[in-house]
Design a protein around this motif. Structure first.
Motif, mmCIF file in Angstrom:
data_model
loop_
_atom_site.group_PDB
_atom_site.id
_atom_site.type_symbol
_atom_site.label_atom_id
_atom_site.label_comp_id
_atom_site.label_asym_id
_atom_site.label_seq_id
_atom_site.Cartn_x
_atom_site.Cartn_y
_atom_site.Cartn_z
ATOM 1 N N VAL A 1 0.846 -1.182 0.000
ATOM 2 C CA VAL A 1 0.000 0.000 0.000
ATOM 3 C C VAL A 1 0.889 1.242 0.000
ATOM 4 C CG1 VAL A 1 -1.773 1.267 1.247
ATOM 5 C CG2 VAL A 1 -1.819 -1.233 1.224
ATOM 6 N N THR A 2 0.891 1.958 -1.096
ATOM 7 C CA THR A 2 1.740 3.143 -1.225
ATOM 8 C C THR A 2 0.923 4.404 -1.440
ATOM 9 O OG1 THR A 2 1.942 2.734 -3.610
ATOM 10 C CG2 THR A 2 3.663 1.815 -2.179
ATOM 11 N N ARG A 3 -0.409 4.280 -1.575
ATOM 12 C CA ARG A 3 -1.276 5.422 -1.806
ATOM 13 C C ARG A 3 -2.240 5.552 -0.637
ATOM 14 N NH1 ARG A 3 -2.259 1.962 -5.961
ATOM 15 N NH2 ARG A 3 -4.508 2.180 -5.950
ATOM 16 N N PRO A 4 -2.602 6.765 -0.276
ATOM 17 C CA PRO A 4 -3.571 6.921 0.814
ATOM 18 C C PRO A 4 -4.916 6.351 0.408
ATOM 19 C CG PRO A 4 -3.186 9.014 -0.289
ATOM 20 C CD PRO A 4 -2.169 8.062 -0.827
ATOM 21 N N PRO A 5 -5.648 5.730 1.333
ATOM 22 C CA PRO A 5 -6.935 5.140 0.973
ATOM 23 C C PRO A 5 -7.986 6.205 0.687
ATOM 24 C CG PRO A 5 -6.585 5.007 3.339
ATOM 25 C CD PRO A 5 -5.296 5.500 2.741
ATOM 26 N N GLN A 6 -8.886 5.899 -0.219
ATOM 27 C CA GLN A 6 -10.039 6.754 -0.482
ATOM 28 C C GLN A 6 -11.155 6.342 0.473
ATOM 29 O OE1 GLN A 6 -11.132 7.380 -4.618
ATOM 30 N NE2 GLN A 6 -9.194 6.500 -5.303
ATOM 31 N N ARG A 7 -11.799 7.325 1.091
ATOM 32 C CA ARG A 7 -12.808 7.041 2.115
ATOM 33 C C ARG A 7 -14.203 7.344 1.589
ATOM 34 N NH1 ARG A 7 -9.722 6.316 6.691
ATOM 35 N NH2 ARG A 7 -7.628 7.247 6.566
ATOM 36 N N LYS B 1 -7.560 -2.618 -0.711
ATOM 37 C CA LYS B 1 -6.506 -2.052 0.131
ATOM 38 C C LYS B 1 -6.495 -0.528 0.118
ATOM 39 C CE LYS B 1 -3.400 -6.027 -0.237
ATOM 40 N NZ LYS B 1 -2.106 -6.536 -0.728
ATOM 41 N N HIS B 2 -7.058 0.070 -0.917
ATOM 42 C CA HIS B 2 -6.974 1.518 -1.054
ATOM 43 C C HIS B 2 -8.326 2.211 -0.930
ATOM 44 C CE1 HIS B 2 -3.124 0.231 -2.880
ATOM 45 N NE2 HIS B 2 -2.679 1.339 -2.334
ATOM 46 N N THR B 3 -9.306 1.506 -0.359
ATOM 47 C CA THR B 3 -10.592 2.123 -0.061
ATOM 48 C C THR B 3 -11.016 1.748 1.353
ATOM 49 O OG1 THR B 3 -11.807 0.245 -1.017
ATOM 50 C CG2 THR B 3 -11.410 2.157 -2.457
ATOM 51 N N GLU B 4 -11.726 2.650 1.991
ATOM 52 C CA GLU B 4 -12.310 2.398 3.304
ATOM 53 C C GLU B 4 -13.747 2.896 3.289
ATOM 54 O OE1 GLU B 4 -9.971 4.133 6.382
ATOM 55 O OE2 GLU B 4 -8.172 2.959 5.911
#
Length: 299
Positions: free
Chosen positions: A29-35, A61-64
């Motif tokens: 995971v190298t990018r901030p997650p999108q919420r 991994k990149h969404t919450e």
């Protein structure tokens, strides 16, 4: 192997694994997650070679979100009954979904026709994942959306299941042909083109007894007094107004790599995840070629 046995074996084997991300260099995971407030995904078809599991893992991994809906055809029992296919990446997807549920995301699974074996577990919970026949979701701005897979509105599934099984086998063959075709197109410098998506849409429209799927679903939502519907099944991401009813289809993770997202204010958006994948990864390189023909929609 029976479909319910395939489902239980896959779920049990995955739940028994350690709670560790199976990460390779492309999965870090190298990018901030999108919420988001809510996410809907469907038609993953885990258990088939066509499932884009690495791209799906990148999405997870990149969404919450507060609530994640799994809108059917998550595990492909039809394929698993014909031949067992369960690589590590598919195991990782189930593990990631279970981990999200353990860490506070409400995960609701609405089974489809390919995982209809799970319908016997309606109103049960597995690893924190709730199994429901259908759902009514209220958005942050007060709209009530009916969440279903959509196969109950497909005459092929309901009236001629043998034809559906035949179509599924032909679809798998077309996906294999599509991979070879696009490998050749890439060597010729031509852009990605989905033969399987083109043929499936043509067949769906040509078979008269399938009817107008989108209008039938929207019409039923209206009868129920709801403002919209979210479904999957036909592997065609779309969001549009149908006679005053908001019709949303979250697409699939075989061809389009799409999801439906609700923002904190209730605004809905179709996410074209191919546009978010790092091109340096194999999954990203494949998906980037498919992204040019699609545009993001909001409502």
């Amino acid at each position: 192997m029976q479909r319910d046995d395939a489902f239980l074996a896959a779920w049990r084997d995955t739940a028994a694994t350690d709670d560790v991300d199976a990460s390779g260099p492309d999965d870090i995971v190298t990018r901030p997650p999108q919420r988001f407030r809510t996410l809907w995904i469907s038609d993953l078809h885990l258990g088939t070679p066509g499932c884009q599991a690495k791209a799906l893992l990148d999405f997870l991994k990149h969404t919450e979100c507060e609530t994640l809906f799994l809108v059917g055809d998550i595990i492909d029992g039809w394929q698993l009954r014909r031949q067992w296919y369960w690589p590590q990446a598919h195991n990782d997807v189930i593990q990631k979904l279970l981990r999200k549920a353990r860490r506070g995301t409400r995960v609701i699974f609405v089974p489809g026709n390919h995982d209809e074996f799970a319908r016997k577990y309606i109103n049960h919970t597995f690893g924190g994942v709730e199994v429901a026949e259908e759902w009514v979701h209220e958005t942050a701005d007060g709209r009530k959306l009916w969440v279903i897979h959509g196969d109950l509105f497909d005459a092929v599934i309901q009236c001629a299941k043998w034809l559906a099984y035949l179509g599924d086998t032909l679809y798998e063959f077309t996906l294999k042909l599509n991979r070879h075709l696009n490998s050749m197109r890439a060597r010729m410098g031509l852009p990605y083109w989905s033969l399987s998506k083109y043929l499936k849409l043509k067949v769906k429209r040509a078979v008269s007894y399938v009817g107008d799927f989108e209008f039938a679903v929207a019409r039923e939502a209206r009868k129920r007094g709801l403002q919209g519907v979210v479904c999957g099944h036909i592997h065609h991401a779309e969001m549009r107004d149908i006679d005053g009813i908001l019709y949303c289809n979250d697409g699939d993770w075989v061809e389009s790599l799409t999801a439906l997202a609700e923002h904190a204010d209730g605004r809905l958006e179709i996410l074209q995840w191919s546009e978010h994948l790092p091109v340096s990864t194999k999954a990203g390189a494949r998906a980037a070629r498919a992204a040019a023909a699609t545009t993001t929609q909001t409502a």
